[in-house]
Design an enzyme around this catalytic site. Structure first.
Site, PDB file in Angstrom:
ATOM      1  CB  SER A 131      32.119  51.152  36.277  1.00 16.41           C
ATOM      2  OG  SER A 131      30.780  50.706  36.193  1.00 16.41           O
ATOM      3  CE1 TYR A 144      32.861  47.893  40.815  1.00 14.42           C
ATOM      4  CE2 TYR A 144      30.875  48.813  39.830  1.00 14.42           C
ATOM      5  CZ  TYR A 144      32.136  48.258  39.698  1.00 14.42           C
ATOM      6  OH  TYR A 144      32.672  48.087  38.439  1.00 14.42           O
TER       7      TYR A 144
HETATM    8  N1  LIG Z   1      32.214  43.081  34.274  1.00 13.40           N
HETATM    9  C1  LIG Z   1      31.528  44.217  34.239  1.00 13.40           C
HETATM   10  O1  LIG Z   1      30.306  44.234  33.986  1.00 13.40           O
HETATM   11  C2  LIG Z   1      32.249  45.531  34.465  1.00 13.40           C
HETATM   12  C3  LIG Z   1      31.599  46.710  34.095  1.00 13.40           C
HETATM   13  C4  LIG Z   1      32.235  47.934  34.276  1.00 13.40           C
HETATM   14  C5  LIG Z   1      33.502  47.963  34.832  1.00 13.40           C
HETATM   15  N2  LIG Z   1      34.122  46.813  35.204  1.00 13.40           N
HETATM   16  C6  LIG Z   1      35.466  46.917  35.797  1.00 13.40           C
HETATM   17  O2  LIG Z   1      36.376  46.185  35.000  1.00 13.40           O
HETATM   18  C7  LIG Z   1      37.464  45.728  35.807  1.00 13.40           C
HETATM   19  C8  LIG Z   1      37.683  44.245  35.557  1.00 13.40           C
HETATM   20  O3  LIG Z   1      36.497  43.542  35.881  1.00 13.40           O
HETATM   21  P1  LIG Z   1      36.146  42.110  35.285  1.00 13.40           P
HETATM   22  O4  LIG Z   1      34.729  42.145  34.891  1.00 13.40           O
HETATM   23  O5  LIG Z   1      37.168  41.684  34.306  1.00 13.40           O
HETATM   24  O6  LIG Z   1      36.247  41.250  36.642  1.00 13.40           O
HETATM   25  P2  LIG Z   1      36.815  39.777  36.909  1.00 13.40           P
HETATM   26  O7  LIG Z   1      36.567  38.892  35.746  1.00 13.40           O
HETATM   27  O8  LIG Z   1      36.279  39.397  38.247  1.00 13.40           O
HETATM   28  O9  LIG Z   1      38.408  40.026  37.022  1.00 13.40           O
HETATM   29  C9  LIG Z   1      38.929  40.828  38.037  1.00 13.40           C
HETATM   30  C10 LIG Z   1      40.442  40.829  37.930  1.00 13.40           C
HETATM   31  O10 LIG Z   1      40.962  41.645  39.001  1.00 13.40           O
HETATM   32  C11 LIG Z   1      41.971  40.898  39.660  1.00 13.40           C
HETATM   33  N3  LIG Z   1      42.081  41.256  41.062  1.00 13.40           N
HETATM   34  C12 LIG Z   1      41.091  41.302  41.997  1.00 13.40           C
HETATM   35  N4  LIG Z   1      41.600  41.609  43.203  1.00 13.40           N
HETATM   36  C13 LIG Z   1      42.943  41.755  43.026  1.00 13.40           C
HETATM   37  C14 LIG Z   1      44.016  42.053  43.893  1.00 13.40           C
HETATM   38  N5  LIG Z   1      43.827  42.280  45.203  1.00 13.40           N
HETATM   39  N6  LIG Z   1      45.274  42.123  43.371  1.00 13.40           N
HETATM   40  C15 LIG Z   1      45.487  41.890  42.062  1.00 13.40           C
HETATM   41  N7  LIG Z   1      44.508  41.610  41.183  1.00 13.40           N
HETATM   42  C16 LIG Z   1      43.253  41.533  41.667  1.00 13.40           C
HETATM   43  C17 LIG Z   1      41.558  39.434  39.498  1.00 13.40           C
HETATM   44  O11 LIG Z   1      42.689  38.589  39.583  1.00 13.40           O
HETATM   45  P3  LIG Z   1      43.028  37.624  40.820  1.00 13.40           P
HETATM   46  O12 LIG Z   1      41.745  37.187  41.443  1.00 13.40           O
HETATM   47  O13 LIG Z   1      43.827  36.549  40.166  1.00 13.40           O
HETATM   48  O14 LIG Z   1      43.866  38.466  41.736  1.00 13.40           O
HETATM   49  C18 LIG Z   1      41.032  39.444  38.063  1.00 13.40           C
HETATM   50  O15 LIG Z   1      42.088  39.295  37.155  1.00 13.40           O
HETATM   51  C19 LIG Z   1      37.099  46.092  37.243  1.00 13.40           C
HETATM   52  O16 LIG Z   1      37.767  47.283  37.602  1.00 13.40           O
HETATM   53  C20 LIG Z   1      35.592  46.322  37.189  1.00 13.40           C
HETATM   54  O17 LIG Z   1      35.161  47.228  38.183  1.00 13.40           O
HETATM   55  C21 LIG Z   1      33.531  45.589  35.026  1.00 13.40           C
END
Ligand SMILES: NC(=O)c1ccc[n+]([C@@H]2O[C@H](COP(=O)([O-])OP(=O)(O)OC[C@H]3O[C@@H](n4cnc5c(N)ncnc54)[C@H](OP(=O)(O)O)[C@@H]3O)[C@@H](O)[C@H]2O)c1
Length: 229
Positions: A131, A144
């Site tokens: 990120s 975070y």
């Molecule tokens: N969205 C943003 O603005 C943003 C910006 C920069 C970086 N990121 C990074 O991008 C990545 C994905 O984020 P996103 O925005 O796609 O979030 P999201 O829509 O909330 O999805 C998160 C994913 O992680 C999985 N997950 C969470 N806890 C888990 C566990 N204990 N075991 C296995 N899977 C788990 C969830 O699946 P289940 O709940 O089904 O387990 C879900 O598939 C993260 O690393 C986040 O830090 C996001």
């Protein structure tokens, strides 16, 4: 067909990465939500690809070991992550521990399970979704941002350790992406990146020529003042 394992593939960025890489890879999709993973696998199959769903909590070392140890994968995308974004004094010990477990400790369990095979085969690519918070700070980001800073140190050190074994390590650091990760507030968020934009960057990294490594890639929306066209 090479194989790509994507964690956090049940929704958001991970789901988009799995769908995008399915054009060139057999997918192994990991997350806790089995139904959502199965829906993804069905969607990929309808489009002519292959996807195996493995419902799994990546923070459970024993379960990761049992499900993934020795699995032959060419690309590992460590994407699963959570963010409880609020001031330090409002964070509970459990919220702190869960963020460290999912965003950082799980990198050990999952990477440890498949990296030995990559090193033995002298080929492979470990991609980690970091990120912009991995190199900057913000109010509400004590834990975070710290986990994402840790990701950068882990990734660069690992890259230096395994590059001579023919294994690539890359970090993709997105800005704000339109997912359920941080629900849209009152403000207009039409400028945000889409999960598919991040997936395209991952596909680009994975397609670089064998002798080329892009280790860090920061992906931003062009401008919060310019809604996407
Ligand atoms: N969205 C943003 O603005 C943003 C910006 C920069 C970086 N990121 C990074 O991008 C990545 C994905 O984020 P996103 O925005 O796609 O979030 P999201 O829509 O909330 O999805 C998160 C994913 O992680 C999985 N997950 C969470 N806890 C888990 C566990 N204990 N075991 C296995 N899977 C788990 C969830 O699946 P289940 O709940 O089904 O387990 C879900 O598939 C993260 O690393 C986040 O830090 C996001």
């Amino acid at each position: 067909m090479p194989t790509a394992l994507v964690t956090g593939a049940s929704r958001g960025i991970g789901r988009a990465i799995a769908r995008r890489l399915a054009a060139t890879h057999d997918i192994v999709a990991v997350a806790r939500s089995g139904d959502e993973l199965q829906a993804l696998a069905d969607e990929i199959a309808r489009e002519g690809g292959r996807c195996r769903a493995i419902p799994l909590d990546v923070t459970d070392a024993g379960a990761v070991h049992a499900a993934l140890d020795g699995l032959e994968v060419d690309v590992l995308v460590n994407n699963a992550g959570i963010g409880v974004l609020k001031p330090f004094l409002e964070l509970t010990p459990d919220e702190w521990r869960r963020m460290v477990d999912v965003n950082f400790n799980a990198l050990f369990h999952v990477t440890r399970a498949v990296l030995p095979g990559m090193v033995a085969r002298e080929a492979g690519h470990v991609v980690i979704i970091g990120s912009i918070a991995g190199r900057s700070a913000f109010v509400g980001g004590t834990c975070y941002a710290a986990t994402k800073h840790a990701v950068m140190g882990f990734a660069e050190s690992l890259m230096l350790e395994v590059r001579d074994a023919g294994v690539k390590v890359s970090v993709v650091s997105p800005g704000s992406v339109a997912t359920d990760f941080s629900p849209p507030r009152a403000r207009d968020v039409a400028w945000q990146l889409l999960p598919e934009d991040v997936a395209e960057s991952v596909a680009h990294l994975v397609a670089t020529p064998p002798g080329v490594l892009v280790h860090r890639l920061e992906v931003r929306a062009l401008s919060p003042k310019r809604p996407r066209g």
